[in-house]
Design a protein around this motif. Structure first.
Motif, short mmCIF file in Angstrom:
data_model
loop_
_atom_site.label_atom_id
_atom_site.label_comp_id
_atom_site.label_asym_id
_atom_site.label_seq_id
_atom_site.Cartn_x
_atom_site.Cartn_y
_atom_site.Cartn_z
N UNK A 45 0.83 -1.20 0.00
CA UNK A 45 0.00 0.00 0.00
C UNK A 45 0.87 1.25 0.00
N UNK A 46 2.14 1.12 0.42
CA UNK A 46 3.01 2.28 0.58
C UNK A 46 3.76 2.59 -0.71
N UNK A 282 -5.33 -1.71 7.85
CA UNK A 282 -5.34 -0.40 8.50
C UNK A 282 -5.81 0.68 7.53
N UNK A 283 -5.34 0.61 6.29
CA UNK A 283 -5.78 1.58 5.29
C UNK A 283 -7.29 1.49 5.08
N UNK A 284 -7.81 0.24 4.90
CA UNK A 284 -9.24 0.07 4.66
C UNK A 284 -10.07 0.45 5.88
N UNK A 303 -15.54 -0.65 13.96
CA UNK A 303 -14.30 -0.48 13.19
C UNK A 303 -13.86 -1.83 12.62
N UNK A 304 -13.25 -1.80 11.45
CA UNK A 304 -12.98 -3.03 10.70
C UNK A 304 -12.18 -4.05 11.52
N UNK A 305 -11.09 -3.62 12.13
CA UNK A 305 -10.25 -4.57 12.87
C UNK A 305 -10.98 -5.10 14.11
N UNK A 306 -11.81 -4.26 14.70
CA UNK A 306 -12.60 -4.70 15.85
C UNK A 306 -13.63 -5.76 15.42
#
Length: 478
Positions: A45-46, A282-284, A303-306
């Motif tokens: 992504x970077x 993290x980006x998404x 939140x997505x990761x949650x």
């Protein structure tokens, strides 16, 4: 072996060593003292920043270095002088592989709508959002194969062209070589498929399950992972005409074993993505958080990761369909008539019912079992009460059902009875029925739509955005 990828270069220790970059320009920014080129090759992504001096290269060359152009850059890897990156490349030479005229190149450095990007699906993998999705899709596919291989399963390739309709739905794409302008006819006026390539009606498969069961009756544990097709005229955020299905089938597995496998499988596959796709996730997550800001507080999702941790960290609640109906009937939304769809024993649960059980009542993923026979497929094993079948559905937050499966009916007479009951000609499934006459055994399996899994893990709202080239009604452009 090819050049080092940008992902590898960003992890290297900068020692003024010579380095070669190859990739596509994301941005170019000029200041009085330097020209900054952000390059990306899709491996991460970077971007990596390449720094050139004003006047170092001809105006003609630098005018061709625009967003979307493809470059080869030779230089030295040095410690970055600015914030936001650890390393950068001091440019010595630039070669332009391919230009991208900024007047017509559609992916300029600004926010584009997902609807617009679907219209240019040949270019959307170059965006941060879709490159992240495709990397996560790859990681999940790898994790699927790794999981089943490590569990002693064999990967079975089931037919894409089939004469059977596994679901009995009839919404299938026909496969034919007949001239549609000169269709051969029988004496009764029907299309004479005996003149067709296979000598009979054939379609693109809706599922590899039935053939997968044949493999399990010899190899004990198999899985399929391949394309499936549904000619369902559904223009929704949850449907595709072409999608990929994961379908394990296991001899000697009963319903409890099937549930254990399904829970362990999705937890392990999602955990693999959490470990190996941190930057993309993290980006998404940040992207999703920006979208959620416009929604009322009570309509915002986790939140997505949650949300992913919600699945991985919690034991799945297991209960029968009948118990679930009782809970829904006693629920506040039902009593206050806030459910859009009615609740009652015998209904096919809607997404709102499934999400209530997961998100509000149990606050954990749920596996429902023992559904009414009338709303489930013919191949599911009948319970002793004769009213329900040994089905199981796995329900997730935000999406509802993500896995559907069952213990399969291994008794020949009962299976034949169900085939006749739902109006399928037994002659069309003679080979499937015959496995119940030659060494039948208890067996189970389930199906997971791969795009549904990718949609859940990436947090994307539309399933058309988690497959590179989506197929849906009136759309087969790419």
């Amino acid at each position: 072996m090819g050049p080092l990828q940008i992902k590898e270069i960003l992890q290297a220790t900068p020692e003024n060593q010579p380095i070669t970059l190859k990739g596509w320009v994301r941005t170019k920014r000029e200041s009085k003292n330097a020209i900054f080129i952000a390059l990306n090759d899709g491996s991460t992504i970077h971007n990596i920043q390449a720094v050139a001096e004003p006047g170092q290269f001809s105006d003609e060359l630098m005018q061709s270095v625009t967003t979307g152009s493809c470059l080869k850059i030779d230089g030295q890897l040095v410690e970055s002088q600015g914030s936001g990156q650890v390393v950068e490349v001091k440019v010595n030479a630039i070669e332009v592989y391919g230009t991208a005229d900024p007047e017509v190149y559609p992916l300029q450095p600004k926010k584009h709508s997902l609807e617009f990007l679907r219209e240019i699906a040949h270019l959307r993998p170059r965006t941060n959002t879709f490159s992240a999705i495709l990397r996560i899709r790859h990681a999940l596919a790898f994790a699927v194969h790794q999981y089943f291989n490590d569990k002693g399963f064999f990967y079975l390739h089931t037919p894409v062209i089939t004469a059977s309709d596994a679901e009995g739905a009839g919404e299938m794409f026909r496969v034919t070589t007949l001239d549609l302008n000169k269709l051969p006819r029988t004496e009764e006026g029907a299309i004479n498929f005996k003149e067709d390539f296979f000598g009979r009606e054939t379609n693109l498969t809706v599922s590899g399950q039935l053939e997968g069961e044949l493999g399990a009756m010899a190899l004990s544990k198999i899985y399929t992972f391949g394309p499936t097709f549904r000619a369902e005229n559904s223009n929704t955020t949850r449907h595709l005409a072409e999608f990929w299905m994961i379908e394990p089938e296991m001899a000697f597995f009963e319903l409890e074993d099937n549930m254990d496998l399904a829970e362990d499988f999705v937890k392990k596959v999602i955990t693999y993505a959490l470990i190996n796709c941190k930057d993309d996730l993290n980006f998404l997550q940040n992207r999703l958080a920006d979208e959620e800001k416009s929604k009322p507080q009570n309509e915002r999702s986790l939140p997505l990761l949650e949300k992913l941790s919600f699945v991985v960290d919690n034991p799945f609640e297991r209960l029968t369909y009948t118990e679930a109906i009782d809970i829904l009937l006693k629920s506040k939304p039902h009593k206050e008539k806030k459910f859009q769809y009615q609740v009652g024993w015998g209904i096919d649960l809607s997404s709102e019912h499934e999400r209530y059980l997961v998100e509000k009542h149990f606050k954990k993923p749920v596996i429902l079992t023992n559904y009414p026979r009338e709303i489930k497929s013919f191949y599911m094993k009948l319970d002793e009460d004769g009213k329900t079948v040994r089905a199981m559905d796995v329900l997730f937050p935000g999406i509802g059902e993500i896995i559907g499966g069952s213990q399969r009916e291994e008794n020949y007479e009962k299976l034949l009875g169900r085939v006749n009951e739902v109006g399928i000609d037994p002659q069309n499934l003679w080979w499937y029925l015959e496995t119940r006459q030659f060494g039948t055994a208890p067996h189970s399996g389930f199906g997971l739509g791969f795009e549904r899994l990718v949609q859940f893990v990436t947090g994307m709202g539309n399933i058309r955005d988690v497959i590179p080239f989506p197929r849906y009604p009136k759309s087969a452009e790419f």
